[in-house]
Structure formats: structure tokens, C-alpha cells
Motif scaffolding. Structure first.
Motif, PDB file in Angstrom:
ATOM      1  N   GLU A 161       0.828  -1.207   0.000  1.00 42.47           N
ATOM      2  CA  GLU A 161       0.000   0.000   0.000  1.00 42.47           C
ATOM      3  C   GLU A 161       0.863   1.258   0.000  1.00 42.47           C
ATOM      4  OE1 GLU A 161      -3.956   1.851   2.142  1.00 42.47           O
ATOM      5  OE2 GLU A 161      -3.429  -0.269   2.325  1.00 42.47           O
ATOM      6  N   VAL A 162       1.994   1.219   0.704  1.00 41.66           N
ATOM      7  CA  VAL A 162       2.921   2.359   0.666  1.00 41.66           C
ATOM      8  C   VAL A 162       3.394   2.596  -0.761  1.00 41.66           C
ATOM      9  CG1 VAL A 162       5.214   3.154   1.366  1.00 41.66           C
ATOM     10  CG2 VAL A 162       3.665   2.188   3.061  1.00 41.66           C
ATOM     11  N   GLY A 163       3.738   1.509  -1.457  1.00 39.13           N
ATOM     12  CA  GLY A 163       4.174   1.657  -2.840  1.00 39.13           C
ATOM     13  C   GLY A 163       3.089   2.246  -3.724  1.00 39.13           C
ATOM     14  N   ASP A 164       1.846   1.774  -3.551  1.00 33.87           N
ATOM     15  CA  ASP A 164       0.742   2.302  -4.361  1.00 33.87           C
ATOM     16  C   ASP A 164       0.482   3.767  -4.065  1.00 33.87           C
ATOM     17  OD1 ASP A 164       0.348  -0.081  -5.654  1.00 33.87           O
ATOM     18  OD2 ASP A 164      -1.254  -0.766  -4.330  1.00 33.87           O
ATOM     19  N   ARG A 165       0.482   4.128  -2.791  1.00 31.09           N
ATOM     20  CA  ARG A 165       0.192   5.515  -2.420  1.00 31.09           C
ATOM     21  C   ARG A 165       1.323   6.447  -2.830  1.00 31.09           C
ATOM     22  NH1 ARG A 165      -4.086   6.514   0.978  1.00 31.09           N
ATOM     23  NH2 ARG A 165      -5.241   4.673   1.671  1.00 31.09           N
ATOM     24  N   THR A 166       2.556   5.968  -2.740  1.00 26.00           N
ATOM     25  CA  THR A 166       3.683   6.782  -3.199  1.00 26.00           C
ATOM     26  C   THR A 166       3.593   7.024  -4.698  1.00 26.00           C
ATOM     27  OG1 THR A 166       5.071   5.869  -1.434  1.00 26.00           O
ATOM     28  CG2 THR A 166       6.196   6.950  -3.264  1.00 26.00           C
ATOM     29  N   ALA A 167       3.204   5.981  -5.428  1.00 29.03           N
ATOM     30  CA  ALA A 167       3.021   6.136  -6.873  1.00 29.03           C
ATOM     31  C   ALA A 167       1.907   7.125  -7.181  1.00 29.03           C
ATOM     32  CB  ALA A 167       2.715   4.777  -7.505  1.00 29.03           C
ATOM     33  N   THR A 168       0.857   7.122  -6.367  1.00 33.59           N
ATOM     34  CA  THR A 168      -0.248   8.057  -6.579  1.00 33.59           C
ATOM     35  C   THR A 168       0.197   9.499  -6.398  1.00 33.59           C
ATOM     36  OG1 THR A 168      -1.807   6.374  -5.815  1.00 33.59           O
ATOM     37  CG2 THR A 168      -2.584   8.637  -5.840  1.00 33.59           C
ATOM     38  N   VAL A 169       1.139   9.720  -5.484  1.00 40.01           N
ATOM     39  CA  VAL A 169       1.643  11.081  -5.240  1.00 40.01           C
ATOM     40  C   VAL A 169       2.674  11.481  -6.292  1.00 40.01           C
ATOM     41  CG1 VAL A 169       2.900  12.550  -3.618  1.00 40.01           C
ATOM     42  CG2 VAL A 169       1.158  10.963  -2.773  1.00 40.01           C
ATOM     43  N   LEU A 170       3.635  10.596  -6.562  1.00 38.17           N
ATOM     44  CA  LEU A 170       4.754  10.946  -7.441  1.00 38.17           C
ATOM     45  C   LEU A 170       4.414  10.784  -8.923  1.00 38.17           C
ATOM     46  CD1 LEU A 170       7.791   9.351  -5.545  1.00 38.17           C
ATOM     47  CD2 LEU A 170       6.930  11.701  -5.443  1.00 38.17           C
ATOM     48  N   GLY A 171       3.547   9.816  -9.248  1.00 35.16           N
ATOM     49  CA  GLY A 171       3.264   9.531 -10.648  1.00 35.16           C
ATOM     50  C   GLY A 171       2.733  10.716 -11.431  1.00 35.16           C
ATOM     51  N   PRO A 172       1.684  11.418 -10.947  1.00 35.44           N
ATOM     52  CA  PRO A 172       1.187  12.570 -11.698  1.00 35.44           C
ATOM     53  C   PRO A 172       2.230  13.668 -11.867  1.00 35.44           C
ATOM     54  CG  PRO A 172      -0.456  11.828 -10.129  1.00 35.44           C
ATOM     55  CD  PRO A 172       0.797  11.059  -9.838  1.00 35.44           C
ATOM     56  N   VAL A 173       3.062  13.873 -10.843  1.00 34.50           N
ATOM     57  CA  VAL A 173       4.125  14.894 -10.958  1.00 34.50           C
ATOM     58  C   VAL A 173       5.122  14.488 -12.033  1.00 34.50           C
ATOM     59  CG1 VAL A 173       5.976  16.074  -9.738  1.00 34.50           C
ATOM     60  CG2 VAL A 173       3.834  15.563  -8.551  1.00 34.50           C
ATOM     61  N   GLY A 315      -2.252  12.793   0.161  1.00 36.59           N
ATOM     62  CA  GLY A 315      -1.345  11.764  -0.334  1.00 36.59           C
ATOM     63  C   GLY A 315      -0.243  11.433   0.654  1.00 36.59           C
ATOM     64  N   VAL A 316       0.370  12.457   1.232  1.00 37.60           N
ATOM     65  CA  VAL A 316       1.431  12.236   2.226  1.00 37.60           C
ATOM     66  C   VAL A 316       0.859  11.567   3.471  1.00 37.60           C
ATOM     67  CG1 VAL A 316       3.085  13.392   3.730  1.00 37.60           C
ATOM     68  CG2 VAL A 316       2.841  14.123   1.359  1.00 37.60           C
ATOM     69  N   ALA A 317      -0.336  11.969   3.891  1.00 37.31           N
ATOM     70  CA  ALA A 317      -0.968  11.355   5.057  1.00 37.31           C
ATOM     71  C   ALA A 317      -1.251   9.877   4.810  1.00 37.31           C
ATOM     72  CB  ALA A 317      -2.263  12.095   5.394  1.00 37.31           C
ATOM     73  N   GLY A 318      -1.673   9.538   3.594  1.00 34.18           N
ATOM     74  CA  GLY A 318      -1.927   8.136   3.278  1.00 34.18           C
ATOM     75  C   GLY A 318      -0.669   7.287   3.359  1.00 34.18           C
ATOM     76  N   ILE A 319       0.453   7.824   2.890  1.00 38.31           N
ATOM     77  CA  ILE A 319       1.724   7.095   2.981  1.00 38.31           C
ATOM     78  C   ILE A 319       2.111   6.889   4.441  1.00 38.31           C
ATOM     79  CG2 ILE A 319       4.188   7.210   2.460  1.00 38.31           C
ATOM     80  CD1 ILE A 319       3.437   8.786  -0.067  1.00 38.31           C
ATOM     81  N   LEU A 364      -8.894  17.722   7.237  1.00 33.71           N
ATOM     82  CA  LEU A 364      -9.914  16.684   7.388  1.00 33.71           C
ATOM     83  C   LEU A 364      -9.683  15.520   6.428  1.00 33.71           C
ATOM     84  CD1 LEU A 364     -13.115  18.882   7.810  1.00 33.71           C
ATOM     85  CD2 LEU A 364     -11.967  17.521   9.563  1.00 33.71           C
ATOM     86  N   LEU A 365      -9.435  15.813   5.149  1.00 32.10           N
ATOM     87  CA  LEU A 365      -9.195  14.733   4.195  1.00 32.10           C
ATOM     88  C   LEU A 365      -7.874  14.032   4.504  1.00 32.10           C
ATOM     89  CD1 LEU A 365     -10.467  13.352   1.772  1.00 32.10           C
ATOM     90  CD2 LEU A 365      -9.182  14.881   0.285  1.00 32.10           C
ATOM     91  N   GLY A 366      -6.878  14.788   4.973  1.00 33.89           N
ATOM     92  CA  GLY A 366      -5.620  14.166   5.386  1.00 33.89           C
ATOM     93  C   GLY A 366      -5.823  13.212   6.544  1.00 33.89           C
TER      94      GLY A 366
END
Length: 456
Positions: A161-173, A315-319, A364-366
């Protein structure tokens, strides 16, 4: 490492899955790199594909058709691909689907680099990639039980899940930066990510096949009552019906029964029913919340910077939440953490309906994204430990289909609520759905999570 009954049922070393126990940590690392590379590449190209189509002059309707068709392919073909994966072709399916997806994205990159690619070519390549991804994901769902003992499920699920969430943050950038360099580069990156995934899968030492003893549910070959002198006949694992398979109609019926075996298992299991309802509801509400967030921020006159702030914080909170989830589950216990997270989601989601400042939205979303991994890691680990080895992919396909279908319906529900109630409508609707989920979880969780093993 102690061998527990759950470990044996999951196809671990106790049932003969891994000849060399030293291969397990290596396989875990390779599987993580394959999953993370795949996720990063998909996020990199996925964010720029609509921009590419619009820049080539195609209408928003064409963009929507491609997005909807690719999502539908994942829902349709996932359960079908799970059958050969459970039958023993898991590693083969993962390997060749990754190579095929890499080739499809390479074709897109070449076509874009050469000028204006025809829509049919782009559509075919994207659909091939989506099909291969659905097949790969279906086959990969049983891998955790093949390479990891039950006490390691929460940690490995959290790492994935860390890998997926990191990809969600870094991938669009990364996708945006590469798109500015050249329109083809995000698709080159995606093709390379699939190639990396294929190489990692190729060098995993475990063959990822369910041992025959696990298929029959015994340590000895199953006997066929029709065979002379009780000789061993063809073993039929759970979900693979007997019968005269030579008859076309019976073969068709047997195939349908195999495909539906995962649904039968999920419907009969209280823990799996909880996982299905919980993940489907939360996925649907999250997608609705994100769209509702856009409605609220635009309604209050905020622009893209505010939206980027909220998404970055969440995104950072999810990681961070995924990193601490295994330790939190061990400290608080599985049932307690699932119940606490489910009830905490209600006031946090309801608070989004009254929020007006971008910082309030971000906090709140974080907070939602911070606490969610604690429950998802526990529930996913519980699903893996509950599912028999010969049905891992098919049961996982049922859970993923429910979650994906709910996520697809979330934006439509958010739009309808926003139109009828106002900008706060999506958050209020999500809070109502989560309240119902919390009440159900409170009633069912002692029975469904009482034997979570190491996750508790």
C-alpha cells in the motif's frame, strides 16, 4: 519460524510451496518492486493520456469513452483471468501480461513521437494495456499467501500500500514533467515500468503454484470412487467441479462454476463479506469525496493551487498511515482498529460538508487518509488468511470487482448529490453511507475478526 495451520492452508512452506526458505524475503522484495513499478508507471501515463487526446483535437466525449471502456475491461476480465491463475499459471500470467502491457505502451510512445496517431491505434493500445493490467492484477492477488507466512501479511500488505500511495503522489508529478519534455515520454516510462515488473517476476524463485495437497485439502492424493481398487483419480480442488468434461455443455457449465467459486466463497464467509462491504463502501465514498471536494472548492472561488494543496496533504498522510498500520494493528488489535477507524470516518467526512478553507479541507481529508490504512491492512490480511489457497485469485477478483464498481459509481453519486443538495451534498451523503457501514461493522466485527491471527 513456526508453521501454523493458517500458513499451511495458504500454500506456504508447510504445504511444500517453497523449497528454499531463504527465497521468501528475496521474493517479497521482488514482488514489492514489481507492484510499485507497475503502479508508478500507470500513474505517470494515466494522468497525461486525457491531456494528449485533447491536445490532438479529440473531443471530451472520446476521452470519456476510452476511460469508461478501459475501466469496464478491468471489471469484466479480472474474474476470468483469476481461473488460470488459481489453476497454477499465476506466475506465467503475471509475466506475459506485464510484457504485453509494456509492448502496448511502447507502441503508444512510438505513435505519439511520430506525430498525430490515429484514435483507433491509441484506443486499441490502451485497451490492450488495460486488459493486461486486469489479468496481471487478478493473477497477483494470490501471491502474498504464496511468498509470506500469515504473521507477515500485515507488513507486506502495508508495504504494498505504501508503494501504491507513493506512486499516486509521485506519478502525476513525474507524468507532468515528462509530458513537458515530450508528449511520448510518459508512455515510455510506463512501458519501462511494466518491463521492470516483468523482470522482477521472472527472477522470483517461488513458482507461485498451489501445491496439490492444498488443492485437494489433504496431504495425500484424492481417490476417485470410480477408479478400480480405489486408485487415485484426478484431484478436483475447491471450485473445480467434477463431471463429464468431454461434453461441451458440461465443460461450459464447469467453467462458469469455476469462475463463480470465488463469489460462492465470499457469500458464505462472514469475514469476506465484511471485507467486501467495507472496501466497496469506503472506495465509493472516497471517489465521491474527491469529486465533492472539487465542487466545494470551486463553489467557494478557490483555484488549482488549493486543490493541489489538499491532494498533496492527503497523499502524504496516506503514505504515513500505511507505514504505521502494522504496528498500530499489533498494538490495538484487529477488531478494535477496524471499528475505531470506521466510526472515526463519520465525523471527519461530515466535517467536510461544513469546511470552507482549503486548509480545513486538507486537514480533514488528510486525517481520513491517515487512519484508513490501519483498517485496510487488517481487512486485506484477514481476507488473505481466510481464503483457501486454490481460490485466492478468484476471491480476490470478487472483492476487487466490488470495490472497483463502487469507485466507478462514486463520482456519479457525487454529481447527483451536488446538483440536488448543493456543494455539501457529496460529503453529507458519504457521511450517511459511512454511518450505516459503522453500524454494520459494530454488529458483525466480533465474529468476522475474532481469529485474525497475527494481525490482531
Amino acid at each position: 519460524m513456526a508453521e501454523t495451520p493458517a500458513y499451511r492452508a495458504s500454500g506456504g512452506p508447510a504445504s511444500g510451496q517453497t523449497a528454499d526458505p531463504r527465497a521468501a524475503p528475496r521474493d517479497v522484495r521482488l514482488f514489492w518492486w514489481a507492484s510499485s513499478a507497475d503502479a508508478l508507471g500507470s500513474q505517470t501515463s494515466g494522468i497525461v493520456l486525457p491531456l494528449l487526446l485533447l491536445s490532438l483535437g479529440y473531443s471530451p466525449a472520446a476521452v470519456g469513452v476510452i476511460a469508461s471502456t478501459s475501466a469496464a475491461l478491468g471489471i469484466v476480465f479480472g474474474p476470468l483471468a483469476a481461473v488460470p491463475a488459481d489453476r497454477g499459471a499465476r506466475k506465467t500470467v503475471m509475466l506475459w501480461s506485464a510484457w504485453a502491457a509494456s509492448l502496448a505502451m511502447a507502441c503508444v510512445a512510438v505513435a505519439v513521437a511520430m506525430g498525430r496517431p490515429p484514435l483507433v491505434l491509441l484506443l486499441c493500445a490502451v485497451l490492450v494495456e488495460r486488459f493486461c493490467t486486469a489479468v496481471h492484477d487478478a493473477a497477483a492477488r494470490g501471491t502474498v499467501a504464496m511468498i509470506c507466512p500469515p504473521e507477515g501479511y500485515p507488513r507486506l500488505v502495508a508495504r504494498l500500500e505504501v508503494g501504491d500511495r507513493t506512486a499516486t503522489v509521485l506519478g502525476p508529478v513525474l507524468g507532468g514533467v515528462l509530458y513537458q519534455v515530450g508528449r511520448a515520454w510518459p508512455f515510455v516510462a510506463d512501458a519501462l515500468s511494466y518491463a521492470v515488473a516483468a523482470v522482477c517476476i521472472r527472477f522470483m524463485r517461488a513458482d507461485l503454484r498451489v501445491p496439490r495437497a492444498a488443492e485437494t485439502g489433504t496431504s495425500a492424493p484424492a481417490t476417485n470412487p470410480g477408479a478400480p481398487n480405489g486408485q487415485a483419480g484426478d484431484a478436483v480442488p475447491p471450485g473445480r467441479p467434477r463431471g463429464d468434461r468431454g461434453h461441451p455443455r458440461r465443460r461450459h457449465t464447469a467453467l462458469l462454476e469455476e469462475i463463480g467459486a470465488g463469489l460462492v466463497l465470499v457469500s458464505a464467509s462472514a469475514p469476506l463479506r465484511l471485507v467486501l462491504l467495507w472496501t466497496a463502501t469506503v472506495n465509493g465514498t472516497l471517489t465521491a469525496l474527491y469529486l465533492g471536494l472539487l465542487f466545494s472548492l470551486r463553489h467557494d472561488g478557490h483555484g488549482g493551487a488549493a486543490i493541489g494543496l489538499v491532494l498533496a496533504v492527503s497523499g502524504v498522510a496516506g503514505i504515513a498511515g500505511a507505514l504505521v498500520a502494522p504496528a498500530l494493528a499489533r498494538r490495538l488489535g484487529a477488531a478494535r482498529i477496524v471499528l475505531a477507524v470506521t466510526w472515526l470516518l463519520v465525523p471527519l467526512t461530515g466535517g467536510l460538508a461544513a469546511a470552507r478553507s482549503p486548509w480545513t479541507f486538507a486537514v480533514l481529508l488528510g486525517a481520513v487518509c491517515l487512519i484508513l490504512p490501519g483498517a485496510t491492512v487488517v481487512l486485506q490480511s484477514r481476507a488473505i488468511a481466510t481464503t483457501p489457497a486454490p481460490l485466492q485469485a478468484r476471491a480476490g477478483a470478487v472483492l476487487a470487482t466490488a470495490a472497483g464498481g463502487a469507485a466507478a459509481l462514486g463520482p456519479a453519486a457525487a454529481g447527483l448529490l451536488a446538483a440536488r443538495v448543493g456543494a455539501a451534498g457529496p460529503a453529507l451523503g458519504c457521511a450517511t453511507a459511512l454511518t450505516a457501514l459503522a453500524l454494520y461493522t459494530s454488529r458483525i466485527h466480533p465474529r468476522a475478526l475474532a481469529t485474525t491471527g497475527s494481525a490482531s
